[in-house]
Design a protein around this motif. Structure first.
Motif, PDB file in Angstrom:
ATOM      1  N   HIS A 125       0.844  -1.189   0.000  1.00 37.06           N
ATOM      2  CA  HIS A 125       0.000   0.000   0.000  1.00 37.06           C
ATOM      3  C   HIS A 125       0.881   1.241   0.000  1.00 37.06           C
ATOM      4  N   ASP A 130      -5.837  -0.192   4.869  1.00 29.06           N
ATOM      5  CA  ASP A 130      -7.250  -0.554   4.909  1.00 29.06           C
ATOM      6  C   ASP A 130      -8.046   0.284   3.918  1.00 29.06           C
ATOM      7  N   GLU A 131      -9.267  -0.109   3.692  1.00 27.91           N
ATOM      8  CA  GLU A 131     -10.140   0.597   2.754  1.00 27.91           C
ATOM      9  C   GLU A 131     -10.830   1.772   3.457  1.00 27.91           C
ATOM     10  N   PRO A 132     -11.030   2.879   2.736  1.00 31.63           N
ATOM     11  CA  PRO A 132     -11.694   4.034   3.356  1.00 31.63           C
ATOM     12  C   PRO A 132     -13.182   3.782   3.542  1.00 31.63           C
ATOM     13  N   ARG A 134     -15.430   6.000   2.880  1.00 32.40           N
ATOM     14  CA  ARG A 134     -16.058   6.605   1.705  1.00 32.40           C
ATOM     15  C   ARG A 134     -14.968   7.245   0.859  1.00 32.40           C
ATOM     16  N   LEU A 135     -15.295   7.538  -0.382  1.00 31.62           N
ATOM     17  CA  LEU A 135     -14.314   8.064  -1.326  1.00 31.62           C
ATOM     18  C   LEU A 135     -14.688   9.475  -1.761  1.00 31.62           C
ATOM     19  N   GLY A 164     -10.976   4.121  -8.008  1.00 28.12           N
ATOM     20  CA  GLY A 164     -11.281   3.771  -6.625  1.00 28.12           C
ATOM     21  C   GLY A 164     -10.609   4.765  -5.705  1.00 28.12           C
ATOM     22  N   LYS A 165      -9.858   4.264  -4.748  1.00 24.11           N
ATOM     23  CA  LYS A 165      -9.158   5.160  -3.823  1.00 24.11           C
ATOM     24  C   LYS A 165      -7.833   5.669  -4.393  1.00 24.11           C
ATOM     25  N   THR A 166      -7.332   5.035  -5.457  1.00 30.58           N
ATOM     26  CA  THR A 166      -6.019   5.373  -6.002  1.00 30.58           C
ATOM     27  C   THR A 166      -6.100   6.624  -6.868  1.00 30.58           C
ATOM     28  N   GLU A 184      -3.805   8.685  -2.612  1.00 28.94           N
ATOM     29  CA  GLU A 184      -5.120   8.122  -2.328  1.00 28.94           C
ATOM     30  C   GLU A 184      -6.116   9.215  -1.947  1.00 28.94           C
ATOM     31  N   ARG A 186      -9.263   9.486   0.511  1.00 31.92           N
ATOM     32  CA  ARG A 186      -9.747   8.731   1.673  1.00 31.92           C
ATOM     33  C   ARG A 186     -10.716   9.595   2.458  1.00 31.92           C
TER      34      ARG A 186
END
Length: 420
Positions: A125, A130-132, A134-135, A164-166, A184, A186
């Motif tokens: 990463h 971890d995943e956010p 919301r984006l 996505g988050k990237t 990212e 986030r």
């Protein structure tokens, strides 16, 4: 006397330890490493890829689509040196299993910046594992305004892509671009970073209703700016062909500087007579200058037989001639430069401007000056929009090529008549 069975057990244990030692990995393990540079704004992350022989590996730093090769890698036991020879910067670190701890040393005109460096093998990463929840949506074109720590202001244009988050993209300024940024989105924040061998940049921003950004920018250990941005597909910068110009009364360049061997070279030397000459103001420390040189090297090879020359005036971080000459030689060797490079001065823009008093000033490295066959300055381009800018880079290369072709198509001036 030691019983036989104990002797055999001890011998077997020693043999097992020796075999394990022989099989123990030596050098840098291949794969992806997560690098963190500790700067005043916080952790600046990026990826590092290691491949090949662990004792003599190939190493690249990764920023989105950019792969920055480390030209010189030394592994000596648990000591690792990563040397960015063209920039005169380096990482010195200690390997402990799958962790590297050490220091990034960045050479500046006023001295060294020493930045804590840590890399962990196997972590993939960039900012967050971890995943956010919301984006935020930051894709698109942004009109930006930066305020530096001295109270100065400048406008810029941000262009970001999002999957996505990237987030990847760049920031274009009136004097160049911030090259390949990666990070990212986030929750309601944006995080971007880069280390390209020279730039050590960290950006963070609050995202307000996906329409406005309010953020901070840290460069290395000594510079901080605040910035704000609004979505604007029509955001634009000043024309790079109008920012730098000749002062009244001038239509030519005139200079004499030493090459890295100390031999004086002038634009008025016979080898440049009747030729189209690009004079670029550059420095080995400058990533945008490197982008320009990477373009110039094959362009020069293709066009030199048409009456085309390039002179790079090098403004280095080193005030002593030998230090500047050594940096220029490393730059030439790494990039395969065959055109003329001259040691013109130090990297301070005000001081650089004093070396070329016919210009209104030196606003950016690089600055590219187009001189026609008659020795007249025809165009001056401030800055360089490099490969990190995508379509803008393609446009610059196309316009550069058209302009040089037009100048080469013009006839050389007639030689002056000689009285018999």
């Amino acid at each position: 006397m030691i019983p036989l069975h104990r002797t055999l057990a001890l011998t077997s244990a020693l043999a097992l330890l020796a075999a394990c030692a022989e099989r123990a990995p030596v050098g840098l393990p291949a794969g992806t490493w997560r690098v963190v540079l500790a700067v005043p704004g916080g952790d600046l992350p990026l990826s590092m890829e290691v491949a090949g022989d662990p004792e003599s590996p190939d190493v690249h730093f990764i920023n989105g689509a950019e792969r920055v090769r480390v030209p010189e890698v030394t592994v000596d036991g648990n000591r690792v040196a990563l040397v960015l020879t063209g920039f005169s910067n380096r990482v010195d670190a200690t390997l402990d299993g799958e962790t590297l701890d050490g220091t990034l040393t960045v050479i500046k005109s006023y001295g060294e910046q020493r930045i804590p460096f840590r890399a962990v093998h196997g972590e993939t990463h960039r900012f967050f594992a971890d995943e956010p929840a919301r984006l935020a949506d930051v894709a698109g074109r942004w009109a930006m305004r930066f305020t530096d720590q001295d109270g100065g202001h400048y406008k810029a244009v941000g262009e970001f892509e999002q999957d996505g988050k990237t987030v990847t993209g760049t920031i274009l300024t009136p004097t160049g671009d911030y090259r390949f940024l990666a990070g990212e989105a986030r929750d309601d924040r944006l995080y971007l970073s880069t280390f390209d061998g020279s730039h050590v940049y960290l950006f963070e921003a609050a995202v307000e209703s996906n329409r406005r950004l309010a953020g901070e920018f840290w460069s290395g250990t000594a510079w901080h700016e605040t910035w704000a941005a609004e979505r604007d597909e029509q955001a634009a910068l000043p024309d790079a062909m109008t920012m730098t110009f000749l002062n009244e009364g001038y239509d030519e360049l005139d200079f004499t500087f030493p090459d890295p061997d100390g031999e004086s070279v002038s634009l008025s030397d016979p080898e440049f007579d009747g030729k189209v000459v690009i004079v670029t103001l550059a420095g080995s420390w400058c990533p945008n200058c490197r982008d320009e040189a990477v373009f110039m090297v094959p362009f020069y090879e293709k066009n030199r037989d048409r009456g085309f020359e390039i002179i790079a005036l090098m403004y280095e971080h080193f005030s002593e001639f030998e230090g500047a000459a050594a940096a220029t030689r490393r730059w030439r060797d790494e990039l395969g430069i065959e055109y003329t490079t001259l040691i013109a001065g130090v990297s301070d823009k005000i001081e650089a401007g004093k070396t070329l008093p016919m210009l209104n000033g030196v606003l950016a490295f690089p600055t590219t000056i187009f001189v026609d066959r008659a020795g007249k300055v025809r165009n001056i381009h401030t800055g360089f929009t490099g490969p990190g800018t995508g379509k803008h880079y393609e446009t610059l290369k196309r316009e550069f090529t058209v302009l040089v072709d037009e100048l080469l198509a013009e006839p050389a001036p007639a030689a002056p008549a000689v009285d018999s």
